[in-house]
Design a protein around this motif. Structure first.
Motif, PDB file in Angstrom:
ATOM      1  N   GLN A 174       1.349   7.389   5.737  1.00 12.17           N
ATOM      2  CA  GLN A 174       2.890   6.598   5.587  1.00 12.17           C
ATOM      3  C   GLN A 174       3.586   5.932   4.030  1.00 12.17           C
ATOM      4  O   GLN A 174       3.988   5.658   4.060  1.00 12.17           O
ATOM      5  CB  GLN A 174       3.051   6.598   6.893  1.00 12.17           C
ATOM      6  CG  GLN A 174       4.465   5.885   7.685  1.00 12.17           C
ATOM      7  CD  GLN A 174       4.196   5.479   8.993  1.00 12.17           C
ATOM      8  OE1 GLN A 174       3.259   6.115   9.978  1.00 12.17           O
ATOM      9  NE2 GLN A 174       5.277   4.617   9.631  1.00 12.17           N
ATOM     10  N   GLU A 175       1.924   4.920   4.501  1.00 16.14           N
ATOM     11  CA  GLU A 175       2.524   4.030   3.561  1.00 16.14           C
ATOM     12  C   GLU A 175       2.759   4.175   2.075  1.00 16.14           C
ATOM     13  O   GLU A 175       3.711   3.829   0.876  1.00 16.14           O
ATOM     14  CB  GLU A 175       0.942   3.439   3.244  1.00 16.14           C
ATOM     15  CG  GLU A 175       0.316   2.225   4.696  1.00 16.14           C
ATOM     16  CD  GLU A 175       1.453   1.507   4.776  1.00 16.14           C
ATOM     17  OE1 GLU A 175       1.747   0.279   3.360  1.00 16.14           O
ATOM     18  OE2 GLU A 175       2.031   1.080   5.870  1.00 16.14           O
ATOM     19  N   ARG A 176       2.374   5.897   1.625  1.00 13.80           N
ATOM     20  CA  ARG A 176       1.900   7.019   0.292  1.00 13.80           C
ATOM     21  C   ARG A 176       3.679   7.867   0.560  1.00 13.80           C
ATOM     22  O   ARG A 176       4.106   6.778  -0.666  1.00 13.80           O
ATOM     23  CB  ARG A 176       1.318   7.374   0.470  1.00 13.80           C
ATOM     24  CG  ARG A 176       0.950   7.983  -1.102  1.00 13.80           C
ATOM     25  CD  ARG A 176       0.189   9.016  -1.062  1.00 13.80           C
ATOM     26  NE  ARG A 176      -1.592   8.657  -1.182  1.00 13.80           N
ATOM     27  CZ  ARG A 176      -2.585   9.044  -0.959  1.00 13.80           C
ATOM     28  NH1 ARG A 176      -2.615  10.341  -1.457  1.00 13.80           N
ATOM     29  NH2 ARG A 176      -3.503   8.831  -1.169  1.00 13.80           N
ATOM     30  N   LEU A 177       4.021   7.883   1.140  1.00 15.36           N
ATOM     31  CA  LEU A 177       5.234   8.295   1.005  1.00 15.36           C
ATOM     32  C   LEU A 177       6.759   7.933   1.203  1.00 15.36           C
ATOM     33  O   LEU A 177       7.327   7.771   1.178  1.00 15.36           O
ATOM     34  CB  LEU A 177       5.016   9.627   1.985  1.00 15.36           C
ATOM     35  CG  LEU A 177       4.350  10.298   1.763  1.00 15.36           C
ATOM     36  CD1 LEU A 177       4.237  11.790   2.937  1.00 15.36           C
ATOM     37  CD2 LEU A 177       4.411  11.201   0.218  1.00 15.36           C
ATOM     38  N   LYS A 178       6.788   6.259   2.288  1.00 20.61           N
ATOM     39  CA  LYS A 178       7.416   5.443   2.999  1.00 20.61           C
ATOM     40  C   LYS A 178       7.893   6.148   4.103  1.00 20.61           C
ATOM     41  O   LYS A 178       9.624   5.438   4.249  1.00 20.61           O
ATOM     42  CB  LYS A 178       8.311   5.318   1.695  1.00 20.61           C
ATOM     43  CG  LYS A 178       7.905   4.281   0.107  1.00 20.61           C
ATOM     44  CD  LYS A 178       6.539   3.195   0.957  1.00 20.61           C
ATOM     45  CE  LYS A 178       6.371   2.375  -0.235  1.00 20.61           C
ATOM     46  NZ  LYS A 178       5.019   1.577  -0.395  1.00 20.61           N
ATOM     47  N   ASN A 179       7.685   6.851   4.350  1.00 20.98           N
ATOM     48  CA  ASN A 179       8.289   7.814   4.755  1.00 20.98           C
ATOM     49  C   ASN A 179       7.313   8.366   6.324  1.00 20.98           C
ATOM     50  O   ASN A 179       6.008   8.940   5.881  1.00 20.98           O
ATOM     51  CB  ASN A 179       8.977   8.759   5.327  1.00 20.98           C
ATOM     52  CG  ASN A 179      10.336   8.762   4.715  1.00 20.98           C
ATOM     53  OD1 ASN A 179      11.164   7.090   5.325  1.00 20.98           O
ATOM     54  ND2 ASN A 179      11.155   8.491   3.170  1.00 20.98           N
ATOM     55  N   TYR A 209      -1.611   7.377   8.892  1.00 16.71           N
ATOM     56  CA  TYR A 209      -1.243   5.510   8.284  1.00 16.71           C
ATOM     57  C   TYR A 209      -0.979   6.317   6.979  1.00 16.71           C
ATOM     58  O   TYR A 209      -0.240   5.183   6.424  1.00 16.71           O
ATOM     59  CB  TYR A 209      -2.428   4.629   9.037  1.00 16.71           C
ATOM     60  CG  TYR A 209      -1.620   3.440   7.753  1.00 16.71           C
ATOM     61  CD1 TYR A 209      -1.098   2.189   8.663  1.00 16.71           C
ATOM     62  CD2 TYR A 209      -2.951   2.617   7.147  1.00 16.71           C
ATOM     63  CE1 TYR A 209      -1.262   1.636   7.553  1.00 16.71           C
ATOM     64  CE2 TYR A 209      -2.957   1.777   6.517  1.00 16.71           C
ATOM     65  CZ  TYR A 209      -1.665   0.688   6.619  1.00 16.71           C
ATOM     66  OH  TYR A 209      -1.353  -0.852   6.214  1.00 16.71           O
ATOM     67  N   THR A 210      -1.750   6.770   6.320  1.00 18.39           N
ATOM     68  CA  THR A 210      -1.928   5.946   4.571  1.00 18.39           C
ATOM     69  C   THR A 210      -0.519   7.582   3.994  1.00 18.39           C
ATOM     70  O   THR A 210      -0.478   6.533   3.435  1.00 18.39           O
ATOM     71  CB  THR A 210      -3.938   7.436   4.125  1.00 18.39           C
ATOM     72  OG1 THR A 210      -4.800   5.991   4.734  1.00 18.39           O
ATOM     73  CG2 THR A 210      -3.957   7.007   2.961  1.00 18.39           C
ATOM     74  N   GLU A 225      -7.706   3.297   0.753  1.00 18.95           N
ATOM     75  CA  GLU A 225      -6.649   4.239   1.917  1.00 18.95           C
ATOM     76  C   GLU A 225      -6.349   5.674   0.647  1.00 18.95           C
ATOM     77  O   GLU A 225      -5.276   5.908   0.077  1.00 18.95           O
ATOM     78  CB  GLU A 225      -5.287   3.387   1.339  1.00 18.95           C
ATOM     79  CG  GLU A 225      -5.589   2.220   2.358  1.00 18.95           C
ATOM     80  CD  GLU A 225      -3.811   1.146   2.665  1.00 18.95           C
ATOM     81  OE1 GLU A 225      -3.475   1.603   1.735  1.00 18.95           O
ATOM     82  OE2 GLU A 225      -3.696  -0.300   2.744  1.00 18.95           O
TER      83      GLU A 225
END
Length: 463
Positions: A16-21, A13-14, A84
């Motif tokens: 994905q939030e950072r990489l936007k993918n 999740y972390t 996060e």
């Protein structure tokens, strides 16, 4: 396993939030592996740094100071979800690893130096008892009905702060090692007062004289470095024994057994296998208590031989039952019995003994360097087992335990022929025994053990 899955989901999740993918499977697996392995890396570094602290700050004060690492590591892990931050989780694991590595050197050394000769092994085993109780408590609190949930897992990881705070509050009331005060600091009166308080008697002249003799001998020797441990004939054999005993703990297969246990319990029809794994933790604790009472009666060497031999037999039994359990359902129960017996034999010998016997094999001068080398070898082998075992289990399946059986047989033979009995002997007696072997190159390989085992245990009149 539930908590591990929850933390993996946090990483996913972390990122994905950072990489936007969504992160790649390779990245996710790499970060998870790093999060797990970095603890052992910290342990390796910490254990090798023991000498930097104990000679400068003393035994007790070193334990007090490094609690700051436990508090810092606990805070990093405890707040990583709110922030996060994957980096906080990994860094927290590294810091906690450093703390644990240092403590694996500090604690056995301190206990060995403040204990009466007649009870040194029993008190040394209490260190292992504290470790297994901590593991059991962590297993219980990690249940999904307590702290092993998506919301509370950071609290579980941050729990390390509590024992660190308790230790900070209690250690100031504990005495410094009298051996450190007299031999390293030349504070004879302080050492005498502490011994009188610890022993509960005013007559500590014999102990003080033994320390003075060691202090005189230590002053005549040059400072012992890690290289000197392997170079000097009087230190070479005890350091090799120390390393081999540490390897016998980590290469025994104990971590592999816990790795397999949940799946085996599940196959045997246990509806909640995690509770059965906790049951193995209870067995772990019970037989460590048994070892506390046996170590001064049976001796270190005997218990280690019994433990290694019993584990070798159980590992063969586990291999057979794992291979046959699909054809014969009752074999799963044989395997469960073998697992519990394996754990019991581990805590009788290879679990507690390697930690405190290292402190017994060396005098005050070389002891910190020896503890550092022994501790580092333990953590390094722990790291390698964690790194290589999943692949070995994948390719070898149940036969992986045959590999551990081979190691156990090798360590049993080494212990039988090379490891001396230290029960009831003062540090000075043990050190002089090894020194007495130096010119005896023509005695043959069995000379050292004959020399060590010929020493009569000192009767401790203070206990």
């Amino acid at each position: 396993m539930g908590t591990a899955k929850i933390i993996k989901d946090f990483l996913n999740y972390t990122l994905q939030e950072r990489l936007k993918n969504p992160p790649s499977e390779v990245l996710l697996t790499s970060l998870w592996s790093l999060s797990v392995a970095i603890f052992s890396v910290g342990g390796m570094i910490g254990s090798f740094s023991v000498g930097l602290f104990v000679n400068r700050f003393g035994r007790r004060n070193s334990m007090l100071i490094v609690n700051l690492l436990a508090i810092a590591g606990g805070c990093l892990m405890g707040f990583c979800k709110i922030a996060e931050s994957v980096e906080m989780l990994i860094l927290g694991r590294l810091v906690i690893g450093l703390f644990c590595g240092l403590c694996t050197g500090f604690v056995p050394m301190y206990i060995g130096e403040i204990s009466p000769t007649a009870l040194r092994g029993a008190f040394g085993t209490l260190n292992q008892l504290g470790i297994v109780i901590g593991i059991l408590v962590a297993q219980i609190f990690g249940l999904n009905t307590i702290l092993g949930t998506k919301e509370l897992w950071p609290l579980l990881l941050g729990f390390t702060i509590i024992p660190a705070i308790l230790q900070c509050a209690s250690l100031p009331f504990c005495p410094e090692s009298p051996r450190f005060l007299l031999i390293n600091r030349k504070e004879e009166e302080s050492a005498k007062e502490i011994l009188q308080r610890l022993w509960g008697t005013q007559d500590v002249a014999q102990d003080i004289q033994e320390m003075k003799d060691e202090s005189i001998r230590m002053a005549q020797e040059k400072k012992v470095t890690v290289v000197e441990l392997f170079r000097a004939p009087s230190y070479r054999q005890p350091i090799i024994i120390s390393i081999m005993l540490q390897l016998s703990q980590q290469l025994s297969g104990i971590n592999a057994v816990f790795y397999y246990s949940t799946g085996i319990f599940k196959d045997a029809g246990v509806k909640e296998p995690i509770y059965a794994t906790i049951g193995a933790g209870v067995v772990n604790t019970i037989f460590t208590v048994v070892s506390v009472f046996l170590v001064e009666k049976a001796g270190r060497r005997t218990l280690h031989l019994i433990g290694l031999g019993g584990m070798a037999f159980c590992s063969i039994l586990m291999t057979i039952s794992l291979l046959l359990k699909d054809n014969y359902g009752w074999m799963s129960f044989i395997c469960i019995g073998a697992i519990l017996a394996f754990v019991a034999f581990f805590e009788i010998g290879p679990g507690p003994i390697p930690w405190f016997i290292v402190a017994e094999l060396f005098g005050q001068g070389p002891r910190p360097a020896a503890m550092a080398v022994a501790g580092c070898s333990n953590w390094t082998s722990n790291f390698l087992v964690g790194l290589l075992f999943p692949s070995a289990a994948f390719y070898l399946g149940a036969y992986v335990f045959i590999v551990f059986t081979g190691f156990l047989v090798i360590f049993w033979i080494f212990t039988f022929f090379k490891v001396p009995e230290t029960r009831g002997r003062t540090f000075e007696e043990i050190t002089r025994a090894f020194e007495g072997q130096v010119p005896a190159g023509n005695r043959g390989e069995k000379g050292p053990i004959v020399e060590m085992n010929s020493i009569q245990p000192t009767k401790d009149t203070n206990v």
